[in-house]
Design a protein around this motif. Structure first.
Motif, PDB file in Angstrom:
ATOM      1  N   UNK A  61       0.855  -1.194   0.000  1.00 58.53           N
ATOM      2  CA  UNK A  61       0.000   0.000   0.000  1.00 58.53           C
ATOM      3  C   UNK A  61       0.884   1.235   0.000  1.00 58.53           C
ATOM      4  N   UNK A  62       0.481   2.242  -0.731  1.00 59.63           N
ATOM      5  CA  UNK A  62       1.216   3.499  -0.730  1.00 59.63           C
ATOM      6  C   UNK A  62       2.255   3.536  -1.832  1.00 59.63           C
ATOM      7  N   UNK A  63       2.716   4.743  -2.094  1.00 62.05           N
ATOM      8  CA  UNK A  63       3.676   4.906  -3.179  1.00 62.05           C
ATOM      9  C   UNK A  63       5.055   4.363  -2.817  1.00 62.05           C
ATOM     10  N   UNK A  64       5.713   3.826  -3.817  1.00 65.55           N
ATOM     11  CA  UNK A  64       7.097   3.398  -3.643  1.00 65.55           C
ATOM     12  C   UNK A  64       8.002   4.566  -3.968  1.00 65.55           C
ATOM     13  N   UNK A  74       9.196   5.872   2.019  1.00 65.43           N
ATOM     14  CA  UNK A  74       8.494   6.850   2.864  1.00 65.43           C
ATOM     15  C   UNK A  74       6.972   6.783   2.728  1.00 65.43           C
ATOM     16  N   UNK A  75       6.467   6.537   1.530  1.00 66.55           N
ATOM     17  CA  UNK A  75       5.029   6.515   1.303  1.00 66.55           C
ATOM     18  C   UNK A  75       4.320   5.351   1.976  1.00 66.55           C
ATOM     19  N   UNK A  76       5.046   4.320   2.333  1.00 62.13           N
ATOM     20  CA  UNK A  76       4.456   3.133   2.956  1.00 62.13           C
ATOM     21  C   UNK A  76       4.528   3.178   4.480  1.00 62.13           C
ATOM     22  N   UNK A  77       5.333   4.071   5.028  1.00 65.13           N
ATOM     23  CA  UNK A  77       5.572   4.110   6.472  1.00 65.13           C
ATOM     24  C   UNK A  77       4.304   4.385   7.285  1.00 65.13           C
ATOM     25  N   UNK A  78       3.468   5.368   6.943  1.00 71.99           N
ATOM     26  CA  UNK A  78       2.297   5.628   7.794  1.00 71.99           C
ATOM     27  C   UNK A  78       1.362   4.422   7.931  1.00 71.99           C
TER      28      UNK A  78
END
Length: 139
Positions: A61-64, A74-78
């Motif tokens: 999930x989230x941008x790579x 960073x985009x996957x951390x939250x």
């Protein structure tokens, strides 16, 4: 601003005592999850297994973006940090038994999912994996 280059993926710096406590919790949660799946069968088995693997599905999930080995983009951390906090499945274990349903075992599948989820988190902590910094590194 970029983070300093790291050559190796770091694991948590938690003490052996803390990791030992997580290990004991992991063993207890594994026994409880398996007990629930054996006692209730049916849908509790896939839900318990899904609860165990679901937190790591946030890696998709989230941008790579650019990253180094051992670093989460960073985009996957939250999303990763949200589902790797024990409070969320703990609240599930508290709330699910009080949800409306037919009979006392009506929501046992959701309960088993929460047990598997908490088992995943406890296992990660036992192995030294914790939350990630905003840059994607292990804390």
């Amino acid at each position: 601003m970029t983070s300093p280059t790291r050559n190796k993926a770091n694991r948590s710096s938690a003490s052996g005592l803390v990791r030992g406590a997580w290990a004991l919790l992991s063993v207890f949660l594994l026994a409880w999850t398996v007990l629930e799946m054996v006692n209730h069968g049916g849908g509790t088995i896939p839900l318990g297994i899904l609860g165990f693997i679901a937190p790591d599905l946030t890696l998709f999930v989230g941008p790579s973006g650019p990253r180094e080995p051992g670093q989460l983009p960073r985009g996957k951390v939250p999303a990763y940090n949200l589902v790797h906090r024990p409070i969320v499945p703990l609240l599930g274990l508290i709330v699910v038994p009080f949800l409306p349903g037919e009979g006392p075992g009506a929501n046992v599948g959701l309960f088993t999912f929460a047990l598997g989820w908490l088992l995943h988190i406890a296992s990660d902590r036992t192995l030294g994996y914790g939350l990630r910094t905003a840059d994607g590194w292990q804390r």
